[in-house]
Each structure stands twice: as C-alpha cells, then as structure tokens.
Design a protein around this motif. Structure first.
Motif, PDB file in Angstrom:
ATOM      1  N   LEU A  94       0.832  -1.208   0.000  1.00 19.55           N
ATOM      2  CA  LEU A  94       0.000   0.000   0.000  1.00 19.55           C
ATOM      3  C   LEU A  94       0.866   1.257   0.000  1.00 19.55           C
ATOM      4  N   LEU A  95       1.872   1.293   0.848  1.00 16.92           N
ATOM      5  CA  LEU A  95       2.721   2.481   0.949  1.00 16.92           C
ATOM      6  C   LEU A  95       3.577   2.651  -0.306  1.00 16.92           C
ATOM      7  N   LEU A  96       4.103   1.542  -0.824  1.00 18.56           N
ATOM      8  CA  LEU A  96       4.891   1.632  -2.054  1.00 18.56           C
ATOM      9  C   LEU A  96       4.034   2.101  -3.221  1.00 18.56           C
ATOM     10  N   GLY A  97       2.837   1.544  -3.330  1.00 19.62           N
ATOM     11  CA  GLY A  97       1.932   1.975  -4.399  1.00 19.62           C
ATOM     12  C   GLY A  97       1.535   3.432  -4.260  1.00 19.62           C
ATOM     13  N   SER A  98       1.386   3.898  -3.016  1.00 17.44           N
ATOM     14  CA  SER A  98       1.041   5.304  -2.786  1.00 17.44           C
ATOM     15  C   SER A  98       2.149   6.229  -3.280  1.00 17.44           C
ATOM     16  N   MET A  99       3.405   5.841  -3.026  1.00 17.49           N
ATOM     17  CA  MET A  99       4.517   6.663  -3.504  1.00 17.49           C
ATOM     18  C   MET A  99       4.547   6.723  -5.029  1.00 17.49           C
ATOM     19  N   VAL A 100       4.327   5.576  -5.680  1.00 13.51           N
ATOM     20  CA  VAL A 100       4.283   5.555  -7.141  1.00 13.51           C
ATOM     21  C   VAL A 100       3.152   6.437  -7.647  1.00 13.51           C
ATOM     22  N   PHE A 101       1.992   6.331  -7.016  1.00 10.88           N
ATOM     23  CA  PHE A 101       0.828   7.113  -7.419  1.00 10.88           C
ATOM     24  C   PHE A 101       1.088   8.610  -7.258  1.00 10.88           C
ATOM     25  N   GLY A 102       1.716   8.983  -6.148  1.00  8.52           N
ATOM     26  CA  GLY A 102       1.997  10.393  -5.899  1.00  8.52           C
ATOM     27  C   GLY A 102       3.006  10.971  -6.878  1.00  8.52           C
ATOM     28  N   VAL A 103       4.102  10.241  -7.135  1.00  9.52           N
ATOM     29  CA  VAL A 103       5.118  10.712  -8.083  1.00  9.52           C
ATOM     30  C   VAL A 103       4.515  10.834  -9.473  1.00  9.52           C
ATOM     31  N   ALA A 104       3.725   9.835  -9.875  1.00 12.85           N
ATOM     32  CA  ALA A 104       3.104   9.871 -11.201  1.00 12.85           C
ATOM     33  C   ALA A 104       2.133  11.041 -11.319  1.00 12.85           C
ATOM     34  N   SER A 105       1.452  11.390 -10.226  1.00 13.36           N
ATOM     35  CA  SER A 105       0.521  12.530 -10.244  1.00 13.36           C
ATOM     36  C   SER A 105       1.256  13.838 -10.507  1.00 13.36           C
ATOM     37  N   VAL A 106       2.425  13.992  -9.905  1.00 11.04           N
ATOM     38  CA  VAL A 106       3.219  15.212 -10.128  1.00 11.04           C
ATOM     39  C   VAL A 106       3.696  15.275 -11.578  1.00 11.04           C
ATOM     40  N   ILE A 107       4.161  14.137 -12.112  1.00 10.16           N
ATOM     41  CA  ILE A 107       4.592  14.108 -13.517  1.00 10.16           C
ATOM     42  C   ILE A 107       3.434  14.472 -14.437  1.00 10.16           C
ATOM     43  N   ALA A 108       2.239  13.917 -14.149  1.00 11.50           N
ATOM     44  CA  ALA A 108       1.066  14.218 -14.980  1.00 11.50           C
ATOM     45  C   ALA A 108       0.696  15.693 -14.911  1.00 11.50           C
TER      46      ALA A 108
END
Length: 503
Positions: A94-108
């Motif tokens: 969950l925490l690892l996926g959250s970090m991926v989701f957050g970084v991808a949101s900034v890139i988007a």
C-alpha cells in the motif's frame, strides 16, 4: 466497489466476538483516502479534455489513451497486486503503491506533451492497482467483529462510488480556478498524509501463501487487451490499414491464448469457472455494460457541454451533480428495490431505466436547453446506482464461500475494465461519426482541435466550420448513446434469462 457483502454483513455479533478498537476506525478513515483518489482519477479528466486539447494538442487516439490507459492497467494488474500484497505485506505494498501514485501525479500535472501525460497516467494506473486490493484486505484484517467489518467495507465501497461521482465535479471546480494539471496535484497532500499516518495506525499483514504467480496470465491478458484497444483507436482515426489489422489480430490471438491458459492453469489469474454460476455471470456482465455506457456518456457529454453548448467548465461540472446524487442515493436504496421486485426484477428494471436515460440524450442538439441533459442523466443515474449495489451483493453471494475472494476480485476488475472499454470503443465510435460527417470540410481529429482551427478563418468560414463541427459531434454523441442504450436493453434480456426461476 464489489465487495460490500463479502463478509457476513448484517448479522448480529455473538457475545464472544471481540469489540473493534477505536484505532481501527481511524485506520479505516486513512485507508479510505487512497480509494477515494483512485476512483476520482477515473473521471476527473472528463471535463478537462477541451482544456488539455488546447494545451497539449493530442490526437483523437491520444485523447482516449490519456483517459483510459489508467483504467486498463488497474484492471489488468488488480488481482496480481492483491497477490503480491498477500505475499510481501499488504501495508508495505500500500505504501509503495502510494509513492508511485503520488510521483506519477506530479509528472502528470506538469506533463509538457500528450505522450508524457499518457506515460504518467499509465504509472498512476500501476500505483492505483496496488492501492485498492491492499486497502480492502487490510480492512478485513483490522475488523474482526462481523457487524463492524460489514460497515467498514460499506464505507470503503461508498468511497469508491463517491469518488467516481464527484471526480468530474471536483475536476471542473479546479479547472475553473487553475490550469488543467491542478487536478492531479490534489492527490499529493492526500498521499503525503497517508504515508505519514498509515505506518502508525495500520497493522502489517501477510497471508504466507506460497502459490506461484500467474505471470503468463498477466502478460497474455495485457497482450490481448491493449493491442485490441489500439486497433480500435487506430482504425477510428486513420482508417483500416495494416497496422490496425495486425494489432487487432495480435489482440484476438492473445485473448484466446489467455482464456485457454486460464482454463489449464493450477493457479489462474481469473477463476473462469465462476461464470458457470448464472447469477455471477449476470452480475459481472451487468457491471461491465453499465460502466462502459456510463464512462463513455460522461466523457462525451462533458465535451458536449463545453464545446457544443459553450458552457464553461464550472457550469459543466455543476450540471453533473444531479446524476451523481441519483447514483449515490439509489445505490444506498438498492436493497429496498431488490426486496420489492426480487433480484431478477431489480436487475432488469435498473438496466432498462439506465437505457431510458441514455435514450433521453438523443434529444440533445446544438442548442438544447440544459434541463433535458439534467433529466436524462439523472434518470440514467437512478438505474446505475441500483445496478452497482446489486452487483456488489450478487457477484459475491452467488459464488461458493471458499471462492468469495476470487469473485470479489473479478467483480472489481469488471468495473475498472468496463469504464476503460467504454471510453475506447464508444469514444472511438463517436470519433468516426464526427469525422465522416464533415461534409467535405477540413475537420481535425477532434472537435476541440477543429474549433481552435476555425479561429484563424474569416468570419463566414469560421461560423460555417464551427456550426458543422458542433452538428457532427452531436451526431457522434447520438450514435454512441444509442449504442449504449441498445447494449443495456440486450443485457436486460440476458439477465432476465440467466436469473429466471428454475425448478
């Protein structure tokens, strides 16, 4: 949104059952955050398409990829990520996926091109695929009391449904005040809160399973879905050619191979034999059909309100509130409808109500009063709300108890996959009609590009091109909603047969 009845919800707890600690309820609030975000990001871009078109100038196919690559990857990886969480730790995943989701949101949010935005959305899909199964499975571990667990899963489900409904509205409000990328930055503070608090209030859990991963199944499923969708979009934008045909053939062959591999595998990605149960098949097919039509209609009418009727993004967002309220209200009241009409009657009636709402959109034109749109989408929302809740109950309840987890995984996947397929197939259908109805005029791939192109023309030519583009888009919208209504009517007939009384 498919596991609201996975537990023995509603049963009064026995005296021997432990009470739920207050910390678990706080953990539920934290676990609801990623579910809300994942659901919102399915629909938050529906009203942003005209703005993104101006900013990044994507082709028609790229527009659809921006919207649906996210859902395809979530649907394709959902069950796999659930298995990874069981093995290596659900909180850790969950925490690892959250970090991926957050970084991808900034890139988007700061994507300079359509290609970068598509890549960022794909990365968000990978992160999102970890968040949903991990959060739900952790809830089942945290709530030992059956009644409390049923309530907690109900809250989780409501967050998913609510996120999908408020996504366009919230996106419209943000776009009214900020640039299009701001809709993704909404994710960042929520993810930061999750990463800060979750390790302190959410326990870790591993299942200890040693069953092998079905890696072949994952690869074959993605090799089947993505080339098929690419073929549909390519043919819609460029016509029938070698690239489209080759992609389509690859997708079909891979899907056939996937089905055969799943039937033979000892540890399949999808337990296809669950479809032998008529009620389960009816529920999954209904979810898939409803999400296909709802996703496509939400996307196309968002463009219609802005590019055809000329309303700003905030007005378009507010116009979606009645339908969102209808979905939420009748989702909560679906059990009463089921008690009144029976499961079969409730399913059939809800599908036909949704079809009626879709047919009401055929009254939309280039100068239609907004109340027609409001009435039609609200009627459709009544039917969708009932279906979504019934699917949650019937899909899991119709499977044997030992297969409830697999049934819930397939049900969740059907919702995500349905949305993405609707955008891909029906969105492409509307694009084909739009371009073929140009009457010799020089249309671009999308109505947004065409309206932008018209600004460089003289007054008479500009007016002619704008009027023609708006009329052609409405024609495409009509074909898409009529197709969706037809699918819903056919599905109502199929469900009536599958759920008929048997001796």
């Amino acid at each position: 949104m498919s596991t609201i009845h996975q537990t023995a919800g509603g049963a009064a707890p026995r005296a021997s059952e432990p009470r739920t600690a207050p910390r678990a309820w706080f953990g539920l609030a934290i676990l609801s955050l990623p579910v809300l975000l994942v659901a919102m990001d399915f629909s938050v871009l529906y009203l942003a398409t005209p703005t993104i078109t101006v900013a990044l100038n994507p082709t028609a196919a790229e527009q659809l990829w921006i919207l649906d690559i996210y859902g395809f990857l979530i649907a394709g990886l959902l069950i796999t990520m659930g298995n990874i969480g069981d093995r290596f730790g659900r909180r850790k995943v969950l925490l690892l996926g959250s970090m991926v989701f957050g970084v991808a949101s900034v890139i988007a949010a700061f994507a300079p091109t359509a290609e970068v935005l598509i890549g960022a959305r794909a990365l968000m899909g990978i992160g999102g695929a970890t968040l949903m199964p991990a959060s739900l499975s952790l809830i089942t571990n945290m709530f030992v009391n059956k009644r409390d667990r049923s309530l907690a899963i109900g809250v989780w489900t409501a967050c998913f449904a609510g996120g999908s409904a408020i996504g366009p509205v919230l996106g419209g409000v943000m776009l009214h005040h900020f640039w299009w990328g701001s809709v993704f930055l909404l994710n960042v503070p929520v993810i930061a809160l999750l990463l800060l608090v979750a390790p302190r209030v959410i326990p870790e859990y591993r299942s200890g399973t040693t069953a092998p991963f079905d890696i072949v199944g994952v690869v074959l499923s993605l090799l089947g879905i993505l080339p098929l969708v690419y073929a549909i979009k390519h043919i819609a934008s460029d016509g029938v050619d070698g690239v489209g045909i080759t992609s389509g053939v690859i997708g079909v062959v891979a899907m056939i191979a996937f089905i055969r591999q799943q039937q033979m595998s000892k540890h399949p990605l999808l337990q296809l034999n669950l479809f032998r149960f008529p009620a389960f098949s009816a529920a999954i097919m209904s979810a898939l059909t409803c999400m296909m039509t709802l996703g496509a209609v939400s996307y196309l009418t968002g463009i219609y309100l802005q590019s055809v009727l000329g309303r700003d993004v905030l007005a378009a967002a507010l116009a979606g509130i009645p339908a969102a309220v209808a979905v939420a209200t009748f989702s909560l009241g679906a059990s009463r409808v089921s008690n009144l009409l029976g499961t079969r009657g409730a399913f059939v009636s809800a599908l036909l109500i949704s079809a009626a709402g879709n047919l009401g959109l055929l009254a939309l034109g280039t100068g239609t009063p907004i109340w027609i749109y409001l009435v039609a989408t609200t009627v459709a929302g009544v039917g969708y709300g009932i279906i979504f809740s019934l699917v949650s109950e019937v899909a899991v309840a119709s499977a044997p108890p030992e297969r409830a987890g697999a049934a819930s995984g397939i049900s969740e996947t059907s919702f995500e996959l349905g949305t993405s397929l609707g955008l891909a197939i029906m969105g492409s259908l509307a694009t084909v009609v739009f371009r073929n109805n140009s009457d010799g005029r020089d249309f671009s791939d999308t109505i947004g590009e065409t309206l932008h192109q018209a600004q460089s023309l003289g007054a008479a030519q500009r007016t002619d091109l704008i009027d023609a583009a708006r009329t052609a888009f409405v024609d495409g919208l009509h074909v898409a909603v009529a197709t969706g209504a037809g699918l819903l009517v056919v599905m109502a007939a199929v469900v009536a047969v599958l759920l008929r009384r048997r001796p």
